[in-house]
Design a protein around this motif. Structure first.
Motif, PDB file in Angstrom:
ATOM      1  N   VAL A  70       0.921  -1.326   0.038  1.00 16.38           N
ATOM      2  CA  VAL A  70      -0.030   0.018  -0.055  1.00 16.38           C
ATOM      3  C   VAL A  70       0.904   1.232   0.033  1.00 16.38           C
ATOM      4  CG1 VAL A  70      -1.816  -1.214   1.219  1.00 16.38           C
ATOM      5  CG2 VAL A  70      -0.042   0.036   2.540  1.00 16.38           C
ATOM      6  N   THR A  71       0.377   2.355  -0.244  1.00 15.15           N
ATOM      7  CA  THR A  71       1.032   3.703  -0.189  1.00 15.15           C
ATOM      8  C   THR A  71       0.886   4.119   1.067  1.00 15.15           C
ATOM      9  OG1 THR A  71      -0.785   4.482  -1.520  1.00 15.15           O
ATOM     10  CG2 THR A  71       1.460   4.368  -2.861  1.00 15.15           C
ATOM     11  N   SER A  72       1.957   4.307   1.800  1.00 17.53           N
ATOM     12  CA  SER A  72       1.771   4.736   3.153  1.00 17.53           C
ATOM     13  C   SER A  72       1.266   6.267   3.282  1.00 17.53           C
ATOM     14  CB  SER A  72       3.202   4.414   3.870  1.00 17.53           C
ATOM     15  OG  SER A  72       4.066   5.131   3.485  1.00 17.53           O
ATOM     16  N   CYS A  73       1.616   6.905   2.303  1.00 21.54           N
ATOM     17  CA  CYS A  73       1.073   8.536   2.351  1.00 21.54           C
ATOM     18  C   CYS A  73      -0.439   8.583   2.366  1.00 21.54           C
ATOM     19  CB  CYS A  73       1.581   9.365   1.333  1.00 21.54           C
ATOM     20  SG  CYS A  73       1.301   9.041  -0.278  1.00 21.54           S
ATOM     21  N   ILE A  74      -1.008   7.400   1.941  1.00 14.87           N
ATOM     22  CA  ILE A  74      -2.627   7.764   1.856  1.00 14.87           C
ATOM     23  C   ILE A  74      -3.360   6.483   2.574  1.00 14.87           C
ATOM     24  CG2 ILE A  74      -2.950   9.024  -0.259  1.00 14.87           C
ATOM     25  CD1 ILE A  74      -3.100   6.580  -1.903  1.00 14.87           C
ATOM     26  N   TYR A  75      -2.363   5.695   3.118  1.00 14.19           N
ATOM     27  CA  TYR A  75      -3.320   4.404   3.670  1.00 14.19           C
ATOM     28  C   TYR A  75      -3.272   4.734   5.189  1.00 14.19           C
ATOM     29  CZ  TYR A  75      -3.935  -0.432   5.305  1.00 14.19           C
ATOM     30  OH  TYR A  75      -4.409  -1.402   5.667  1.00 14.19           O
ATOM     31  N   THR A  76      -4.767   4.782   5.817  1.00 11.70           N
ATOM     32  CA  THR A  76      -4.931   4.790   7.154  1.00 11.70           C
ATOM     33  C   THR A  76      -4.960   3.331   7.642  1.00 11.70           C
ATOM     34  OG1 THR A  76      -6.939   5.033   6.604  1.00 11.70           O
ATOM     35  CG2 THR A  76      -6.017   6.918   7.074  1.00 11.70           C
ATOM     36  N   PRO A  77      -4.249   3.059   8.805  1.00  7.35           N
ATOM     37  CA  PRO A  77      -4.139   1.612   9.129  1.00  7.35           C
ATOM     38  C   PRO A  77      -5.585   1.082   9.744  1.00  7.35           C
ATOM     39  CG  PRO A  77      -2.877   2.954  10.839  1.00  7.35           C
ATOM     40  CD  PRO A  77      -3.273   3.819   9.531  1.00  7.35           C
ATOM     41  N   TRP A  78      -5.513  -0.195   9.718  1.00  5.59           N
ATOM     42  CA  TRP A  78      -6.700  -0.900  10.283  1.00  5.59           C
ATOM     43  C   TRP A  78      -6.189  -1.680  11.591  1.00  5.59           C
ATOM     44  CZ3 TRP A  78     -11.856  -1.224   8.428  1.00  5.59           C
ATOM     45  CH2 TRP A  78     -12.030  -0.695   7.028  1.00  5.59           C
ATOM     46  N   GLU A  79      -7.095  -1.608  12.572  1.00  2.00           N
ATOM     47  CA  GLU A  79      -6.596  -2.285  13.847  1.00  2.00           C
ATOM     48  C   GLU A  79      -6.168  -3.455  13.747  1.00  2.00           C
ATOM     49  OE1 GLU A  79      -7.975  -0.923  17.182  1.00  2.00           O
ATOM     50  OE2 GLU A  79      -6.615  -2.139  17.871  1.00  2.00           O
ATOM     51  N   GLY A  80      -4.932  -3.825  14.281  1.00  2.33           N
ATOM     52  CA  GLY A  80      -4.395  -5.052  14.023  1.00  2.33           C
ATOM     53  C   GLY A  80      -3.622  -5.478  12.949  1.00  2.33           C
ATOM     54  N   ASP A  81      -3.408  -4.297  11.948  1.00  2.00           N
ATOM     55  CA  ASP A  81      -2.260  -4.416  10.869  1.00  2.00           C
ATOM     56  C   ASP A  81      -1.043  -4.751  11.393  1.00  2.00           C
ATOM     57  OD1 ASP A  81      -4.392  -3.901   8.851  1.00  2.00           O
ATOM     58  OD2 ASP A  81      -3.835  -1.947   8.420  1.00  2.00           O
ATOM     59  N   VAL A  82      -0.325  -5.573  10.359  1.00  2.00           N
ATOM     60  CA  VAL A  82       1.127  -5.715  10.773  1.00  2.00           C
ATOM     61  C   VAL A  82       1.776  -5.193   9.337  1.00  2.00           C
ATOM     62  CG1 VAL A  82       3.128  -7.368  11.146  1.00  2.00           C
ATOM     63  CG2 VAL A  82       0.865  -7.710  12.232  1.00  2.00           C
ATOM     64  N   VAL A  83       2.581  -3.976   9.715  1.00  2.00           N
ATOM     65  CA  VAL A  83       3.077  -3.309   8.572  1.00  2.00           C
ATOM     66  C   VAL A  83       4.521  -3.164   8.626  1.00  2.00           C
ATOM     67  CG1 VAL A  83       3.313  -0.801   7.527  1.00  2.00           C
ATOM     68  CG2 VAL A  83       1.402  -1.694   8.729  1.00  2.00           C
ATOM     69  N   GLU A  84       5.291  -3.419   7.381  1.00  2.00           N
ATOM     70  CA  GLU A  84       6.837  -3.654   7.291  1.00  2.00           C
ATOM     71  C   GLU A  84       7.222  -2.326   6.445  1.00  2.00           C
ATOM     72  OE1 GLU A  84       9.104  -5.567   8.788  1.00  2.00           O
ATOM     73  OE2 GLU A  84       7.650  -6.690  10.186  1.00  2.00           O
ATOM     74  N   THR A  85       7.998  -1.536   6.865  1.00  2.00           N
ATOM     75  CA  THR A  85       8.464  -0.643   5.900  1.00  2.00           C
ATOM     76  C   THR A  85       9.655  -0.917   5.067  1.00  2.00           C
ATOM     77  OG1 THR A  85      10.155   0.448   7.421  1.00  2.00           O
ATOM     78  CG2 THR A  85       7.593   1.134   7.607  1.00  2.00           C
ATOM     79  N   GLY A  86      10.288  -1.964   5.449  1.00  2.00           N
ATOM     80  CA  GLY A  86      11.698  -2.346   4.622  1.00  2.00           C
ATOM     81  C   GLY A  86      11.719  -3.660   4.286  1.00  2.00           C
ATOM     82  N   SER A  87      10.753  -4.547   3.829  1.00  2.00           N
ATOM     83  CA  SER A  87      10.749  -5.933   3.635  1.00  2.00           C
ATOM     84  C   SER A  87      11.210  -6.099   2.321  1.00  2.00           C
ATOM     85  CB  SER A  87       9.103  -6.451   3.574  1.00  2.00           C
ATOM     86  OG  SER A  87       8.616  -5.901   2.403  1.00  2.00           O
ATOM     87  N   ASP A  88      11.524  -7.293   1.855  1.00  2.00           N
ATOM     88  CA  ASP A  88      12.164  -7.572   0.628  1.00  2.00           C
ATOM     89  C   ASP A  88      11.470  -7.035  -0.521  1.00  2.00           C
ATOM     90  OD1 ASP A  88      14.276  -8.620   1.749  1.00  2.00           O
ATOM     91  OD2 ASP A  88      13.911 -10.684   1.269  1.00  2.00           O
ATOM     92  N   ARG A  89      10.077  -7.277  -0.470  1.00  2.00           N
ATOM     93  CA  ARG A  89       8.879  -6.835  -1.427  1.00  2.00           C
ATOM     94  C   ARG A  89       8.944  -5.467  -1.476  1.00  2.00           C
ATOM     95  NH1 ARG A  89       2.842  -8.481  -1.475  1.00  2.00           N
ATOM     96  NH2 ARG A  89       2.137  -7.844  -3.357  1.00  2.00           N
TER      97      ARG A  89
END
Ligand code: FES
Length: 267
Positions: A70-89
């Motif tokens: 997702v594009t983090s500048c427009i994505y508002t997270p959902w409860e329980g999301d697990v977000v990685e900012t530097g994964s391989d993908r």
């Protein structure tokens, strides 16, 4: 159904292994900034609404074994999301985005620096290209003119390969007041202005406006219309609004010194 940070409550989620919260309406990029986690974000600026154009701010959101970018500048997270900012993908995607941006604007130093960091290269040899293109079409200039200055002097024109930033009908814009907010906000140095003999020329927009002479030293310091607007919006006294930043600083220092020199009356 789980909650999202756009509702009137804080949302708990995981960001790079830390349990964090998002304020109502706060994006993942906003939370990351607050937490000191760096995410590249070329088309984002806190002064204007997010647009999601450059795609460099992608992050990966996991739900169990499934994930999506997702594009983090427009994505508002959902409860329980697990977000990685530097994964391989994420890194692979940023590398690809940077390659494409470099192919378009090979001479832009900001892109070259980011490309080095992510190990990206233009998908073809750009040595033969003229390299003069510096605009990545992020639209920051359009948004700042529209939302902050309130002028709409520039916009996106054409589609596909022809897409460009331009004044209406590629003509000189009568709406441009020459404030140069678009120049200051541009992340790649694609826009320019020149101040010569008391006039400002917005090079790419072909606008030519008179500059205001400082009432103290006479130096031309800002477009006439901008000075008038600032005076009106901030309800500034003329003596302050019509004075260049250097003289204004000196005047304010003088007033402060006078005030501080007045002996305190004995109680
Ligand atoms: S900063 Fe998010 S898409 Fe550009």
């Amino acid at each position: 159904m789980s909650d999202q940070a756009s509702e009137n409550k804080e949302i708990q989620f995981t960001l790079d292994g830390q349990s964090v919260y998002a304020r109502p309406g706060e994006t993942v990029l906003g939370v990351a900034k607050r937490m000191g986690i760096e995410i590249p974000a070329l088309c984002h600026h806190d002064a204007v609404s997010p647009y999601g154009a450059c795609r460099l701010c992608v992050v990966e959101v996991f739900w169990g074994k499934r994930s999506k970018l997702v594009t983090s500048c427009i994505y508002t997270p959902w409860e329980g999301d697990v977000v990685e900012t530097g994964s391989d993908r994420v890194c692979r995607t940023r590398r690809m985005v940077l390659s494409l941006l470099l192919a378009r604007c090979p001479e832009v130093e900001t892109l070259q620096d980011m490309a080095r960091e992510y190990g990206a290269a233009a998908p073809f040899d750009t040595a033969e290209e003229d390299g003069s293109e510096r605009c990545i079409l992020c639209g920051l200039c359009v948004r700042v003119c529209d939302e902050v200055v309130g002028q709409h002097a520039i916009g996106h024109a054409h589609r596909g390969m022809e897409r460009a930033i331009s004044a209406p009908f590629a003509d000189r814009s009568d709406d441009c007041i020459g404030c140069a907010a678009c120049v200051y906000i541009c992340p790649t140095g694609a826009l320019h202005y020149e101040d010569v003999d008391g006039r400002r020329t917005m090079v790419e927009l072909q606008t030519d406006v008179p500059l205001f002479p400082c009432r103290v030293c006479g130096a031309h310091f800002a477009p006439v219309e901008q000075v008038e607007r600032v005076r009106e919006c901030l309800k500034l006294p003329e003596a302050l609004a019509e004075t260049c930043p250097d003289c204004r600083g000196r005047e304010i220092r003088g007033i402060m010194e006078e005030v501080l020199a007045v002996p305190r009356s004995k109680a």
